[in-house]
Design a protein around this motif. Sequence first.
Motif, PDB file in Angstrom:
ATOM      1  N   ARG A  18     -51.936   9.621   3.890  1.00 57.26           N
ATOM      2  CA  ARG A  18     -52.429   8.793   2.518  1.00 57.26           C
ATOM      3  C   ARG A  18     -51.549   7.529   2.371  1.00 57.26           C
ATOM      4  O   ARG A  18     -50.123   7.817   2.453  1.00 57.26           O
ATOM      5  N   THR A  19     -51.908   6.544   2.156  1.00 62.00           N
ATOM      6  CA  THR A  19     -51.182   5.339   1.844  1.00 62.00           C
ATOM      7  C   THR A  19     -51.875   4.718   0.647  1.00 62.00           C
ATOM      8  O   THR A  19     -52.892   4.702   0.502  1.00 62.00           O
ATOM      9  N   SER A  20     -50.717   4.032  -0.168  1.00 65.85           N
ATOM     10  CA  SER A  20     -51.517   3.176  -1.400  1.00 65.85           C
ATOM     11  C   SER A  20     -51.103   1.675  -1.219  1.00 65.85           C
ATOM     12  O   SER A  20     -50.188   1.338  -0.534  1.00 65.85           O
ATOM     13  N   ILE A  21     -51.969   0.674  -1.572  1.00 65.90           N
ATOM     14  CA  ILE A  21     -51.635  -0.547  -1.695  1.00 65.90           C
ATOM     15  C   ILE A  21     -52.236  -1.087  -2.880  1.00 65.90           C
ATOM     16  O   ILE A  21     -52.903  -0.502  -3.790  1.00 65.90           O
ATOM     17  N   THR A  22     -51.828  -2.303  -3.095  1.00 68.72           N
ATOM     18  CA  THR A  22     -51.999  -2.937  -4.309  1.00 68.72           C
ATOM     19  C   THR A  22     -53.490  -3.699  -4.446  1.00 68.72           C
ATOM     20  O   THR A  22     -54.223  -3.833  -3.377  1.00 68.72           O
ATOM     21  N   LEU A  23     -53.848  -3.914  -5.553  1.00 69.58           N
ATOM     22  CA  LEU A  23     -55.337  -4.516  -5.694  1.00 69.58           C
ATOM     23  C   LEU A  23     -55.618  -5.676  -5.029  1.00 69.58           C
ATOM     24  O   LEU A  23     -56.430  -5.978  -4.479  1.00 69.58           O
ATOM     25  N   ALA A  24     -54.360  -6.441  -5.210  1.00 66.30           N
ATOM     26  CA  ALA A  24     -54.246  -7.629  -4.518  1.00 66.30           C
ATOM     27  C   ALA A  24     -54.492  -7.716  -2.823  1.00 66.30           C
ATOM     28  O   ALA A  24     -55.372  -8.259  -2.302  1.00 66.30           O
ATOM     29  N   ASP A  25     -53.836  -6.510  -2.388  1.00 66.64           N
ATOM     30  CA  ASP A  25     -53.979  -6.246  -0.935  1.00 66.64           C
ATOM     31  C   ASP A  25     -55.318  -5.751  -0.527  1.00 66.64           C
ATOM     32  O   ASP A  25     -55.808  -6.339   0.413  1.00 66.64           O
TER      33      ASP A  25
ATOM     34  N   VAL B  64     -56.522   7.681   7.794  1.00 66.16           N
ATOM     35  CA  VAL B  64     -55.784   6.996   6.879  1.00 66.16           C
ATOM     36  C   VAL B  64     -56.555   6.798   5.630  1.00 66.16           C
ATOM     37  O   VAL B  64     -57.434   6.136   5.672  1.00 66.16           O
ATOM     38  N   GLU B  65     -56.093   7.638   4.645  1.00 68.62           N
ATOM     39  CA  GLU B  65     -56.777   7.443   3.239  1.00 68.62           C
ATOM     40  C   GLU B  65     -56.217   6.468   2.445  1.00 68.62           C
ATOM     41  O   GLU B  65     -55.015   6.446   2.406  1.00 68.62           O
ATOM     42  N   ILE B  66     -56.750   5.532   2.022  1.00 69.38           N
ATOM     43  CA  ILE B  66     -56.285   4.425   1.335  1.00 69.38           C
ATOM     44  C   ILE B  66     -56.635   4.640  -0.402  1.00 69.38           C
ATOM     45  O   ILE B  66     -57.637   4.451  -0.790  1.00 69.38           O
ATOM     46  N   ARG B  67     -55.405   4.541  -0.843  1.00 67.46           N
ATOM     47  CA  ARG B  67     -55.472   4.660  -2.567  1.00 67.46           C
ATOM     48  C   ARG B  67     -54.992   3.251  -2.947  1.00 67.46           C
ATOM     49  O   ARG B  67     -54.182   2.598  -2.288  1.00 67.46           O
ATOM     50  N   ILE B  68     -55.736   2.599  -3.862  1.00 66.84           N
ATOM     51  CA  ILE B  68     -55.370   1.433  -4.573  1.00 66.84           C
ATOM     52  C   ILE B  68     -54.963   1.691  -5.756  1.00 66.84           C
ATOM     53  O   ILE B  68     -55.273   2.189  -6.747  1.00 66.84           O
ATOM     54  N   GLU B  69     -53.661   1.208  -5.932  1.00 64.28           N
ATOM     55  CA  GLU B  69     -52.963   1.246  -7.375  1.00 64.28           C
ATOM     56  C   GLU B  69     -53.710   0.616  -8.232  1.00 64.28           C
ATOM     57  O   GLU B  69     -54.128  -0.434  -8.102  1.00 64.28           O
ATOM     58  N   PRO B  70     -53.457   1.117  -9.580  1.00 65.96           N
ATOM     59  CA  PRO B  70     -54.161   0.213 -10.776  1.00 65.96           C
ATOM     60  C   PRO B  70     -53.498  -0.945 -11.010  1.00 65.96           C
ATOM     61  O   PRO B  70     -52.266  -0.903 -10.856  1.00 65.96           O
ATOM     62  N   ASP B  71     -54.096  -1.763 -11.517  1.00 64.63           N
ATOM     63  CA  ASP B  71     -53.457  -3.318 -11.755  1.00 64.63           C
ATOM     64  C   ASP B  71     -53.465  -3.246 -13.436  1.00 64.63           C
ATOM     65  O   ASP B  71     -54.531  -2.970 -13.880  1.00 64.63           O
ATOM     66  N   ASP B  72     -52.552  -3.812 -13.867  1.00 63.33           N
ATOM     67  CA  ASP B  72     -52.698  -3.964 -15.468  1.00 63.33           C
ATOM     68  C   ASP B  72     -53.178  -4.990 -15.766  1.00 63.33           C
ATOM     69  O   ASP B  72     -53.586  -5.338 -17.252  1.00 63.33           O
ATOM     70  N   ARG B  73     -53.536  -6.234 -14.998  1.00 64.39           N
ATOM     71  CA  ARG B  73     -54.348  -7.324 -15.390  1.00 64.39           C
ATOM     72  C   ARG B  73     -55.767  -7.106 -15.020  1.00 64.39           C
ATOM     73  O   ARG B  73     -56.605  -7.695 -15.693  1.00 64.39           O
TER      74      ARG B  73
ATOM     75  N   VAL C   6     -62.511  -8.025 -12.988  1.00 66.97           N
ATOM     76  CA  VAL C   6     -62.618  -8.417 -14.594  1.00 66.97           C
ATOM     77  C   VAL C   6     -61.266  -8.401 -15.323  1.00 66.97           C
ATOM     78  O   VAL C   6     -60.227  -7.569 -14.995  1.00 66.97           O
ATOM     79  N   THR C   7     -61.099  -9.516 -15.997  1.00 68.56           N
ATOM     80  CA  THR C   7     -60.052  -9.636 -16.657  1.00 68.56           C
ATOM     81  C   THR C   7     -60.149 -10.164 -18.210  1.00 68.56           C
ATOM     82  O   THR C   7     -61.122 -10.317 -18.386  1.00 68.56           O
ATOM     83  N   ARG C   8     -59.259 -10.053 -19.067  1.00 66.05           N
ATOM     84  CA  ARG C   8     -59.453 -10.196 -20.314  1.00 66.05           C
ATOM     85  C   ARG C   8     -58.453 -11.462 -20.835  1.00 66.05           C
ATOM     86  O   ARG C   8     -57.516 -11.441 -20.241  1.00 66.05           O
ATOM     87  N   VAL C   9     -58.954 -12.602 -21.442  1.00 65.19           N
ATOM     88  CA  VAL C   9     -58.023 -13.510 -21.893  1.00 65.19           C
ATOM     89  C   VAL C   9     -58.276 -13.854 -23.329  1.00 65.19           C
ATOM     90  O   VAL C   9     -59.349 -13.669 -23.972  1.00 65.19           O
ATOM     91  N   PRO C  10     -57.094 -14.113 -24.154  1.00 65.36           N
ATOM     92  CA  PRO C  10     -56.982 -14.103 -25.497  1.00 65.36           C
ATOM     93  C   PRO C  10     -57.260 -15.641 -25.806  1.00 65.36           C
ATOM     94  O   PRO C  10     -56.458 -16.345 -25.298  1.00 65.36           O
TER      95      PRO C  10
ATOM     96  N   VAL D 190     -58.163 -22.951 -21.156  1.00 64.63           N
ATOM     97  CA  VAL D 190     -57.011 -21.808 -21.134  1.00 64.63           C
ATOM     98  C   VAL D 190     -56.791 -21.566 -19.605  1.00 64.63           C
ATOM     99  O   VAL D 190     -57.591 -21.802 -18.765  1.00 64.63           O
ATOM    100  N   GLN D 191     -55.569 -21.202 -19.600  1.00 72.21           N
ATOM    101  CA  GLN D 191     -55.159 -20.836 -18.265  1.00 72.21           C
ATOM    102  C   GLN D 191     -55.421 -19.169 -17.934  1.00 72.21           C
ATOM    103  O   GLN D 191     -55.247 -18.421 -18.979  1.00 72.21           O
ATOM    104  N   VAL D 192     -56.028 -19.025 -16.888  1.00 73.08           N
ATOM    105  CA  VAL D 192     -56.427 -17.451 -16.455  1.00 73.08           C
ATOM    106  C   VAL D 192     -55.779 -17.078 -15.382  1.00 73.08           C
ATOM    107  O   VAL D 192     -55.736 -17.815 -14.222  1.00 73.08           O
ATOM    108  N   PRO D 193     -55.152 -15.762 -15.330  1.00 75.16           N
ATOM    109  CA  PRO D 193     -54.544 -15.479 -14.067  1.00 75.16           C
ATOM    110  C   PRO D 193     -55.443 -14.900 -12.881  1.00 75.16           C
ATOM    111  O   PRO D 193     -56.758 -14.656 -13.225  1.00 75.16           O
ATOM    112  N   LEU D 194     -55.219 -15.143 -11.589  1.00 78.30           N
ATOM    113  CA  LEU D 194     -55.911 -14.975 -10.626  1.00 78.30           C
ATOM    114  C   LEU D 194     -55.305 -13.857  -9.839  1.00 78.30           C
ATOM    115  O   LEU D 194     -54.046 -13.573  -9.692  1.00 78.30           O
TER     116      LEU D 194
END
Length: 355
Positions: free
Chosen positions: A111-118, A241-250, A259-263, A275-279
């Motif tokens: 098992r291996t984990s990757i980021t959401l961006a990856d 190989v099992e792929i786990r995706i780490e949770p992303d805080d944005r 989906v993201t939230r912008v104030p 407004v500026q929105v993160p990608l």
Amino acid sequence: MRKDYYAILGVSPDADKEEIRRAFRKLARETHPDANPDDPAAEQRFREVAEAYEVLSDPDRRRAYDHGEQIDLSDLLMGGFDDLLRSVFGTGAFGFGGRQARRRGRDLSVRTSITLADAAFGTTVDVTYPAVVACAACSGTGAAPGASVQTCGRCGGSGSIQVTRRSFFGAMTTVETCGRCGGSGQEVTQPCPVCGGHGLVRGEQHINVEVPAGITDGARLRLAGRGDAGGPGGTNGDLYVEIRIEPDDRFERDGDDLVTRVPVSIVQATLGATVQVPLIDGSETSLDIPPGTQPGAVLRVEGAGMGRLGRRGRGDLRVVVDVEVPTKLSKEEDRLLRRYAEERGDAVRAKRRFL
Ligand SMILES: [Zn+2]
Ligand SMILES: [Zn+2]
């Protein structure tokens, strides 16, 4: 018809690995054809027991079986019963099993984990895992230095022998795996002292795994031939190989979309703003908030989502607008808002007086 593997092994559906192993050891001794030479039905019983064990002893196969999935039995028992028994009882149990069995290595899971961006763009991960590998001392041949590999003297190199047994139905001739060479058709004059003639040792494998864009959490990639080595004349098992995706805080994932939230302030929502929105790739983009945008409104940035698995293009980024109500106002802000309320005719709470 679906076989009840738990019933065949006489264990409960929540039996752990060790219980399953114990049950198999006991039943294998009882039902093994060598222990029942006069019972032609013994082999069939033994086959069922071995099949049940092969499925239930492997966590992935067991999970699939428990979920009612069809188990592909074609690659089970490919190594033959000798191989299976050797794994449970150790080498040479029941007096069979040659030095060099023509066997298939076991499948392995990591098992291996990757980021959401990856996961959005695809990536390559380095995976190191313990595995049975070819013995370096003998290059996997199982032969000691200077010793040679020669044709098996018992089966003449065919790997199998004919056995005639007397049974209830009369003499029955069956073809069985040669016990001296384990089916490889070859034997060595002097076994390698490092691996004991197996041609295999415990070691480590290293592999770069290509993870495709858009992969889902929990997906399993199959890498053929990257499992345990099979030994001389054998084939390697597969690696899962099992792929786990780490949770992303944005970002949260919704299929191919992110989906993201912008104030934004109540004034920005009312009058409109940029407004500026993160990608997901770490950069930002400018997003137009139209005048009169309501709390919870969803705006779309096309093509800024996850890569689509096995297809071109990307999903969208959905931006949820969080309209923030101020909890603290300066004197001037308070005055302006009261002026605004007065203009609208909105009844508001009177200002608290401090004495
Ligand atoms: Zn060796
Ligand atoms: Zn042989």
